[in-house]
Scaffold this active site. Structure first.
Site, short mmCIF file in Angstrom:
data_model
loop_
_atom_site.label_atom_id
_atom_site.label_comp_id
_atom_site.label_asym_id
_atom_site.label_seq_id
_atom_site.Cartn_x
_atom_site.Cartn_y
_atom_site.Cartn_z
N GLN A 11 -17.65 -62.61 -27.16
CA GLN A 11 -18.79 -63.02 -26.24
C GLN A 11 -20.24 -62.19 -26.40
O GLN A 11 -20.17 -61.46 -27.25
CB GLN A 11 -18.11 -62.59 -24.62
CG GLN A 11 -17.73 -60.99 -24.76
CD GLN A 11 -16.69 -60.79 -23.66
OE1 GLN A 11 -16.25 -61.57 -22.86
NE2 GLN A 11 -16.41 -59.56 -23.68
N ASP A 22 -7.48 -58.16 -13.87
CA ASP A 22 -9.00 -58.13 -13.85
C ASP A 22 -9.66 -59.01 -14.79
O ASP A 22 -10.31 -58.52 -15.72
CB ASP A 22 -9.31 -56.75 -13.90
CG ASP A 22 -11.04 -56.49 -13.44
OD1 ASP A 22 -11.46 -57.21 -12.85
OD2 ASP A 22 -11.54 -55.44 -14.08
N GLU A 59 -7.27 -55.63 -23.25
CA GLU A 59 -8.55 -56.22 -23.52
C GLU A 59 -8.84 -56.85 -24.84
O GLU A 59 -8.58 -56.40 -25.88
CB GLU A 59 -9.55 -55.12 -23.34
CG GLU A 59 -11.35 -55.79 -23.63
CD GLU A 59 -11.65 -56.72 -22.54
OE1 GLU A 59 -12.02 -57.49 -23.05
OE2 GLU A 59 -11.34 -56.41 -21.53
N ASP A 69 -14.37 -53.14 -19.08
CA ASP A 69 -15.43 -52.05 -18.71
C ASP A 69 -15.02 -50.62 -18.08
O ASP A 69 -15.92 -49.77 -18.13
CB ASP A 69 -16.19 -52.79 -17.67
CG ASP A 69 -15.68 -53.33 -16.42
OD1 ASP A 69 -14.54 -52.82 -16.06
OD2 ASP A 69 -15.83 -54.40 -15.96
N ASP A 118 -4.91 -60.75 -26.79
CA ASP A 118 -4.97 -61.59 -25.79
C ASP A 118 -4.01 -61.20 -25.00
O ASP A 118 -2.68 -61.07 -25.18
CB ASP A 118 -4.82 -63.13 -26.60
CG ASP A 118 -4.48 -64.08 -25.53
OD1 ASP A 118 -5.49 -64.54 -25.13
OD2 ASP A 118 -3.51 -64.56 -25.22
N ALA A 119 -4.25 -61.21 -23.57
CA ALA A 119 -3.33 -60.81 -22.41
C ALA A 119 -2.04 -61.60 -22.28
O ALA A 119 -1.00 -61.26 -22.36
CB ALA A 119 -4.06 -60.58 -20.98
N HIS A 156 -14.28 -53.14 -7.03
CA HIS A 156 -13.04 -52.48 -7.82
C HIS A 156 -11.89 -51.93 -6.95
O HIS A 156 -10.72 -51.83 -7.12
CB HIS A 156 -13.50 -51.80 -8.99
CG HIS A 156 -14.09 -52.45 -10.24
ND1 HIS A 156 -15.38 -52.81 -10.43
CD2 HIS A 156 -13.23 -52.84 -11.02
CE1 HIS A 156 -15.63 -53.38 -11.39
NE2 HIS A 156 -14.28 -53.80 -11.87
#
Length: 512
Positions: free
Chosen positions: A275, A402, A349, A329, A383-384, A307
């Site tokens: 991204q 998230d 992530e 993040d 990849d989740a 959050h």
């Protein structure tokens, strides 16, 4: 009887019914035409993929964007093929003109789309104007030009040496499909990672115009008048000049466009393998904002409200082992680490560069409380969905999803019944799952579809909503547990009205 394949007398104008007078042997000429088909097919597929990728980055919903681009383009190819029938008498000149136009339109398409996106600020739907209508226009124009190629190339290859139609079609389409394969592989593995969207499209246009011009001016130049050859040479050089000039200015253009999108306070602009990540502010008392693919993902003004609402309800109970899906993040990890008794936090992530930035950028690492320096935090780049398939069972007290809003990215599988089934399997007895389910006020159907999908995976849910800084924005969350409905704080209420009768979203039938 007149031999239709006899050489034409000197001074006779070229005719589509007579063999072409080429400067090489017939076998070599056929090979060069097929090589031209190969190159043109590769360039054409790159243009298609470029439009799909850029539209997905700018407007989200990659399935819709791919459907729009490909359906419009295939339709236009059919129209282009029909239109090219009228150009067969002047096949060489027409093919040269088509390739020059295709190189110019296709090569400049990405830059034009990005410019309209940046300066119009219109991210609306197909009926809202702006980038998506321009996407349709470019798909239509490129499809028309690509569709005109094959009939003209068929005429040219038949003029070198006549053969049965079936054999000629087989040769042309073999070269076309192999070229499409090369272009399809070159785009994600070479052009996109090494050159980027804009430069990759411009380079493809340059290759396209060189291949088309060389084929016509080199092999079929005797079919053109001197004036036509001169015009074609000038046109090809003009297209090359435009593409080269755009390539020289592409960095300045990107900076200007980025400022138009994000403002002048851009500190970090990073194109990762996954991204585009942009950071603004974070210095001199200005709030830090994190943009991903042009959308605000973290606002320093109200990220804490988000959050805290995401993490703290799920931590009401055992929370020794916590799994965070997404959250590169580090801000969700910051909130988790505020709770005593946390022994391990696993962060899964997809974007390793995002995690690296969150740990090294002074402003962002300060905002996340230097979460990645805590020895209890362990990061896995994966990849989740794929990671959950191999995750240990009944291990985590809390699983935190998230992830970006459902339906805005290509990751609808991360909001599917199968995904929540895998998350449930990873929960220990008495464990809780918390899911960010997008805005409730503006997208209630999506929010309640997430709730329905989680319940379809065998979990009991407690949905709730949290307002943003302004009255028009909010965030929706779904807290879930396998044994019974998890308790919510009294100040957290389920949004109303509840939409019922919605089917769950699955891998084979996404509902977002």
């Amino acid at each position: 009887m007149i031999d239709p394949y006899a050489p034409a007398p000197p001074g006779t104008p070229p005719s589509w019914r007579t063999p072409a007078r080429i400067p090489v042997r017939q076998a070599t000429g056929r090979f060069l035409v097929l090589a031209g088909v190969f190159v043109c097919a590769a360039c054409g597929l790159v243009y298609e993929l470029e439009l799909v990728a850029l539209a997905s980055y700018l407007t989200g919903d990659s399935v819709t964007q791919a459907s729009v681009v490909l359906s419009v383009m295939v339709f236009a190819m059919g129209i282009g093929s029909l239109a090219a029938k009228r150009l067969r008498r002047h096949a060489a000149a027409a093919f040269g003109a088509v390739e020059a136009a295709l190189a110019l339109v296709g090569g400049c398409s990405a830059m034009a789309l990005y410019a309209v996106f940046a300066w119009s600020g219109d991210w609306g739907g197909l009926c809202a104007g702006g980038p998506r209508w321009l996407l349709v226009a470019f798909s239509l124009a490129i499809g028309l030009l690509i569709g005109a190629e094959i009939p003209l190339l068929m005429e040219l290859i038949q003029r070198i040496r006549r053969q049965d139609a079936g054999g000629a079609v087989a040769d042309l389409f073999a070269a076309d499909y192999v070229g499409a394969l090369v272009g399809g592989l070159a785009f994600p593995f070479i052009l996109l990672p090494f050159l980027g969207q804009l430069t990759g499209a411009l380079l493809t246009g340059a290759v396209n115009v060189i291949a088309g011009g060389a084929l016509v001016l080199g092999l079929f130049r005797r079919d053109l008048t001197r004036r036509a050859r001169r015009l074609m040479l000038v046109a090809n050089l003009a297209v090359l000049g435009i593409l080269a000039g755009a390539a020289v200015l592409v960095d300045d253009f990107e900076r200007a466009a980025r400022q138009a999108v994000y403002g002048r306070d851009v500190r970090v602009a990073l194109q990762t393998d996954v991204q585009e990540v942009v950071l603004t502010g974070g210095t001199d008392g200005r709030p830090l904002d994190l943009f991903i693919d042009g959308r605000l993902r973290v606002s320093g003004d109200d990220e804490r409200r988000y959050h805290e609402a995401l993490v703290h309800p799920a931590m009401n109970g055992p929370h020794a082992r916590v799994l965070i899906l997404g959250g590169g993040d580090g801000l969700a990890a910051r909130e988790v680490l505020r709770h005593p008794g946390v022994r391990r936090v696993d962060v899964v992530e997809l974007d390793a560069e995002m995690v690296r930035l969150a740990g090294r950028d002074p402003a962002l690492s300060a905002l996340n409380g230097h979460a990645y320096d805590d020895p209890r935090v362990h990061v896995t780049t994966a990849d989740a969905f794929r990671w959950l398939r191999g995750a240990p069972t009944a291990v985590y007290d809390v699983v935190i999803s998230d992830l970006p809003d459902p339906g805005i990215t290509a990751g609808t599988k991360l909001y599917s019944q199968e995904f929540y089934g895998l998350a449930r399997r990873a929960l220990a007895d008495g464990g809780r799952l918390i899911v960010h389910a997008g805005p409730v006020t503006s997208r209630p159907r999506v929010f309640w579809t997430v709730d329905t999908t989680i319940r379809a995976a065998g979990l009991h849910t407690a949905p709730y909503r949290v307002a943003g800084r302004d009255s028009t924005s909010d965030w929706g969350f779904v807290l879930a547990a396998s044994e019974s409905t998890p308790p919510l704080d009294p100040d957290r209420r389920a949004p109303t009205p509840r939409l019922t009768g919605l089917p769950p979203s699955t891998l084979m039938h996404p509902r977002y």
